[in-house]
Design a protein around this motif. Structure first.
Motif, mmCIF file in Angstrom:
data_model
loop_
_atom_site.group_PDB
_atom_site.id
_atom_site.type_symbol
_atom_site.label_atom_id
_atom_site.label_comp_id
_atom_site.label_asym_id
_atom_site.label_seq_id
_atom_site.Cartn_x
_atom_site.Cartn_y
_atom_site.Cartn_z
ATOM 1 N N PHE A 8 -61.480 69.608 48.054
ATOM 2 C CA PHE A 8 -61.128 70.902 48.675
ATOM 3 C C PHE A 8 -60.452 70.632 50.021
ATOM 4 O O PHE A 8 -61.046 70.007 50.896
ATOM 5 C CB PHE A 8 -62.380 71.767 48.860
ATOM 6 N N VAL A 11 -60.376 74.420 54.914
ATOM 7 C CA VAL A 11 -61.580 75.261 54.890
ATOM 8 C C VAL A 11 -61.584 76.202 56.105
ATOM 9 O O VAL A 11 -62.457 76.153 56.953
ATOM 10 C CB VAL A 11 -62.878 74.417 54.780
ATOM 11 N N GLY A 15 -60.864 79.456 52.822
ATOM 12 C CA GLY A 15 -61.328 78.217 52.179
ATOM 13 C C GLY A 15 -62.766 77.884 52.568
ATOM 14 O O GLY A 15 -63.532 77.399 51.718
ATOM 15 N N ALA A 19 -65.440 77.446 49.686
ATOM 16 C CA ALA A 19 -66.008 76.115 49.449
ATOM 17 C C ALA A 19 -67.540 76.164 49.569
ATOM 18 O O ALA A 19 -68.247 75.533 48.781
ATOM 19 C CB ALA A 19 -65.415 75.119 50.442
ATOM 20 N N ASP A 33 -60.005 68.769 56.278
ATOM 21 C CA ASP A 33 -59.328 69.788 57.101
ATOM 22 C C ASP A 33 -58.911 69.084 58.388
ATOM 23 O O ASP A 33 -59.604 68.185 58.858
ATOM 24 C CB ASP A 33 -60.273 70.965 57.417
ATOM 25 N N VAL A 64 -56.644 73.504 47.127
ATOM 26 C CA VAL A 64 -56.228 73.683 48.516
ATOM 27 C C VAL A 64 -56.253 75.170 48.869
ATOM 28 O O VAL A 64 -55.985 76.022 48.020
ATOM 29 C CB VAL A 64 -54.816 73.105 48.812
ATOM 30 N N SER A 65 -56.588 75.462 50.137
ATOM 31 C CA SER A 65 -56.487 76.826 50.665
ATOM 32 C C SER A 65 -55.865 76.692 52.051
ATOM 33 O O SER A 65 -56.566 76.587 53.057
ATOM 34 C CB SER A 65 -57.871 77.486 50.744
ATOM 35 N N LEU A 94 -55.072 77.644 45.876
ATOM 36 C CA LEU A 94 -55.730 78.937 46.132
ATOM 37 C C LEU A 94 -54.986 79.731 47.202
ATOM 38 O O LEU A 94 -55.298 80.893 47.456
ATOM 39 C CB LEU A 94 -57.166 78.705 46.616
ATOM 40 N N SER A 95 -54.024 79.085 47.876
ATOM 41 C CA SER A 95 -53.282 79.755 48.947
ATOM 42 C C SER A 95 -52.229 80.695 48.365
ATOM 43 O O SER A 95 -51.938 80.643 47.174
ATOM 44 C CB SER A 95 -52.559 78.737 49.837
#
Ligand code: NAD
Length: 299
Positions: A8, A11, A15, A19, A33, A64-65, A94-95
């Motif tokens: 991941f 965050v 995120g 997460a 991050d 990914v976010s 996920l963005s």
């Protein structure tokens, strides 16, 4: 797969809580991050990685976010990026990065035997915390089936199609409507306030009538009327989404008279107050034109 580590990256406002919900559902996470502060809420519940490549060497599924398309592109394909990892097999974005990037990334990753999935989310920080976001998943079905149980720990998963960019396009449609509703509601409420109507009462009436929308139901009562302005979605990210939506429409030769006007208003607000304002602060720029403040009346 659920026993495997999940990667991941990013965050932040969204995120972070997503997460945390995956950890709470029993998944083992390896996280990266660039801001050390963003990792604090996890305590020792996760493994920390120093780069996207390190994440992608520890996990087959990497999510990914991240804020913007160019950042996602760099995290995937740049130096020490996901492609430099040794285990990566499925990439999940996920963005909100738009269909153009989703297609380009999917094409590049295919050469590396990695399947790319779009999975942008809607529901705001509140939805991310509660684990109730809408996930708009697209890409090859076998890979989508693998990640669906993981994504179920952050919200409701909608599989919207096999092509890269379909999930992203669905998300842009959502945010175009959300931005339009907020802009139109701000304009209307400022008019009512200027006439002398009570803002809180106006919102109550709208929520009992047909003018109701996500701004009247959540943004006005939670952030605007109490002058809190802490929705957790940066105004600059909304402008990014509107630009992506309008670019997509333009590429398809779909006219967007209303969308263009909505984008102009948000761009104006970004130009005046900067990209880091909370998106709920849009109304301040309309208030400045009219000399009224839309706030709950003090008892
Ligand atoms: P954010 O800025 O709060 O979080 C992004 C995180 O990514 C930050 O922690 C940042 O440090 C990290 N990051 C930035 N560059 C990095 C890099 N190169 N490598 C590793 N980490 C990096 O943004 P957010 O509000 O969480 O939004 C993330 C995405 O989700 C955006 O595309 C946004 O449009 C979308 N989104 C946001 C919301 C919301 O309400 N905030 C809702 C739905 C979708």
């Amino acid at each position: 797969m659920s026993k495997d580590k999940i990667g991941f990256i990013g965050v932040g406002n969204m995120g972070g809580p997503m997460a945390l919900n995956m950890v709470a559902a029993g998944h083992q996470l390896v996280v990266h991050d660039i801001r050390p502060d963003a990792l604090k809420p996890f305590g020792n519940k996760i493994e920390i990685a120093a780069s996207p490549a390190e994440v992608a060497s520890a996990a087959e599924v990497v999510m990914v976010s991240l804020p913007r398309p160019e950042i996602v592109q760099n995290v995937v394909l740049g130096r020490d990026g996901i492609t430099s990892g040794t285990r990566r097999r499925i990439f999940v974005d996920l963005s909100t990065t738009g269909p153009r990037l989703a297609r380009a990334v999917a094409e590049e990753l295919k050469k590396e035997d990695v399947v790319a999935l779009d999975a942008p989310v809607s529901g705001g920080v509140a939805g991310a915390v509660k684990g109730t976001v809408a996930v708009m998943l697209s890409g090859p079905k076998p890979a989508a089936d693998i990640v669906t149980p993981l994504l179920a720990s952050i919200g409701k998963v909608f599989y919207v199609g096999a092509e890269p960019g379909m999930g992203q396009t669905m998300k842009l449609i959502n945010n175009l409507l959300s931005a339009t509703a907020q802009a139109a509601t701000a304009e209307a409420i400022v008019m009512g306030a200027k006439f002398g109507l009570d803002p809180k009462l106006m919102i109550e009436v709208l929520n009992a009538g047909t003018g109701r929308n996500t701004a009247t139901e959540a943004k006005f009562p939670n952030d605007i009327l109490p002058r809190r302005f802490k929705g957790g979605f940066a105004l600059g990210l909304m402008v990014k989404d509107l630009k992506l939506a309008l670019e997509t429409a333009e590429n398809l030769h779909v006219p967007m008279w209303i969308g263009q006007t909505v984008k102009e208003l948000w761009l104006y607000a970004e130009g005046r107050g900067g990209p880091d304002q909370d998106s709920t602060e849009l109304i301040k720029h309309l208030e400045a034109w009219t000399g009224v403040t839309v706030a709950e009346k003090q008892p």
